[in-house]
Design an enzyme around this catalytic site. Structure first.
Site, mmCIF file in Angstrom:
data_model
loop_
_atom_site.group_PDB
_atom_site.id
_atom_site.type_symbol
_atom_site.label_atom_id
_atom_site.label_comp_id
_atom_site.label_asym_id
_atom_site.label_seq_id
_atom_site.Cartn_x
_atom_site.Cartn_y
_atom_site.Cartn_z
ATOM 1 N N ASP A 35 40.922 109.689 54.047
ATOM 2 C CA ASP A 35 39.882 108.798 54.549
ATOM 3 C C ASP A 35 40.359 107.354 54.617
ATOM 4 O OD1 ASP A 35 36.694 107.648 53.166
ATOM 5 O OD2 ASP A 35 37.510 107.536 55.196
HETATM 6 O O1 LIG Z 1 30.395 108.404 55.196
HETATM 7 C C1 LIG Z 1 31.290 108.449 55.991
HETATM 8 C C2 LIG Z 1 32.652 108.973 55.629
HETATM 9 N N1 LIG Z 1 32.707 109.554 54.306
HETATM 10 C C3 LIG Z 1 34.110 109.777 53.960
HETATM 11 C C4 LIG Z 1 34.264 110.372 52.586
HETATM 12 C C5 LIG Z 1 33.427 111.627 52.432
HETATM 13 C C6 LIG Z 1 31.984 111.384 52.828
HETATM 14 C C7 LIG Z 1 31.891 110.782 54.218
HETATM 15 N N2 LIG Z 1 31.179 108.050 57.266
HETATM 16 C C8 LIG Z 1 30.014 107.600 57.844
HETATM 17 C C9 LIG Z 1 29.953 106.298 58.267
HETATM 18 C C10 LIG Z 1 28.817 105.825 58.906
HETATM 19 C C11 LIG Z 1 27.763 106.676 59.102
HETATM 20 C C12 LIG Z 1 27.822 107.981 58.681
HETATM 21 C C13 LIG Z 1 28.963 108.480 58.048
HETATM 22 O O2 LIG Z 1 26.664 108.614 59.001
HETATM 23 C C14 LIG Z 1 25.830 107.660 59.648
HETATM 24 O O3 LIG Z 1 26.563 106.443 59.690
#
Ligand SMILES: O=C(CN1CCCCC1)Nc1ccc2c(c1)OCO2
Length: 343
Positions: A35
């Site tokens: 990530d």
């Molecule tokens: O949360 C993340 C990425 N994240 C990376 C590590 C594991 C859990 C998910 N991305 C994300 C970023 C913005 C967003 C979203 C998701 O959903 C709505 O807006």
């Protein structure tokens, strides 16, 4: 070794890409979510409560002869999708594709939110953002890439992700067989701890003017800041761009019920081109058909969910995996720049 490569395996609907990481002595291999949008290396472990586990492989701390507790240290992180985790910190040996870091901070989860519990395939997150946003307190810890930097041939790593098939992350070198055209670079602003850059605008699909000679699609100068985030599944960009795009798709609509733009699964989607400096990042329409909305009617799905959605609510656009499936990307910390190339 001065360079390494590790396979990146897509999960269902390419929702995330997992890569194998060896932790401890003897080595325990865990599949982690690489990530670039965060900077904590955390894992499900023998300290994760039984009721919060969901079949994940665990970091068995007591089985590693080289594990050392980092005293008086804790961590706690909340991601953009609202998921959360927190816990204690250990130092141990970590190896990725043959490159080893001896005292890497490993964040052991004593609490995880439901989306992590329900994701049996992922044993945690492998942060590749800047050290400034690591959440360990009271002393921030470095990422694997930051710790490995001095031993790498070049101070960079690359992402080569694919739709529904494995790709790879390389550390310390650029593999010219992984892309086709020249690499275009854009400066990175790490002030917020992300691989942040400026995009200048967009154009939509090789829209010929229907008379046989193809006119180049009109460039629309909707400039915006963006982060390169391999941990996010979709391409989240300013609402006016998403609107302009789906207005070209008959039957598309923004659905409050579903929570984003949806369209008929049999639609022909135009390409979306994101302009970054002089570089034109073409995202083929087929990558923008992300998944059927109702997965248990998969084979007869009529409504599909867009791989491009609005970034409203965030201070920047979030270029996630839908983008990386179409662009070979170089994350260059030596020159503080991102490189993009067609593949
Ligand atoms: O949360 C993340 C990425 N994240 C990376 C590590 C594991 C859990 C998910 N991305 C994300 C970023 C913005 C967003 C979203 C998701 O959903 C709505 O807006």
């Amino acid at each position: 070794s001065r360079a390494c490569s590790v396979s990146a395996v897509p999960q269902l609907f390419d929702v995330e890409y997992l890569a194998p990481v060896q932790i401890g002595t003897p080595p325990q291999t865990l599949m982690l979510n690489f990530d670039t949008g965060s900077s904590d290396l955390w894992v499900f472990s023998s300290e994760t409560p039984l009721r919060q586990r969901g079949g994940q492989d665990l970091y068995q701390i007591e089985d590693s002869s080289t594990a050392h507790r980092l005293g008086n240290s804790t961590w706690s992180i909340t991601y953009g999708d609202g998921s959360r985790s927190s816990g204690n910190v250990y130092l141990d040996s970590v190896t990725v594709g043959g490159v080893n870091v001896f005292n890497q901070a490993i964040e052991s989860a004593t609490k995880v939110s439901s989306s992590f519990t329900n994701d049996a395939a992922s044993s945690g997150v492998f942060g590749l953002g800047f050290d400034s946003i690591n959440t360990v307190s009271p002393v921030k810890q470095k990422t694997f890439f930051s710790n490995a930097l001095e031993s790498l041939e070049m101070g960079l790593f690359t992402a080569n992700l694919n739709k529904a098939e494995p790709g790879n992350y390389n550390f310390g070198f650029i593999d010219p067989t992984e892309f086709t055209g020249p690499i275009s670079f854009v400066d990175v602003n790490a002030t917020r701890g992300f691989w942040e850059f400026e995009a200048t605008g967009f154009s939509i699909g090789g829209g010929g003017n229907g008379t046989g000679n193809s006119t180049s699609p009109m460039f629309v100068p909707v400039g915006h800041s963006a982060i390169a985030d391999t941990g996010t599944s979709l391409l989240l960009i300013p609402a006016p761009i998403v609107q302009a795009y789906f207005w070209q798709v008959p039957g598309a609509q923004s659905s409050a019920r579903v929570g984003g733009w949806v369209f008929p699964c049999n639609a022909t989607l135009p390409d979306l081109i994101m302009h970054i400096g002089t570089y034109k990042a073409v995202i083929p329409g087929e990558l923008i058909n992300y998944a059927p909305v109702d997965t248990d009617s998969f084979d007869t799905a009529t409504v599909c969910y867009g791989g491009v959605q609005s970034s409203s609510g965030f201070p920047f656009a979030i270029y996630g995996d839908v983008f990386f499936k179409a662009q070979f990307t170089v994350f260059d910390v030596d020159e503080m720049r991102l490189g993009f190339a067609p593949k």
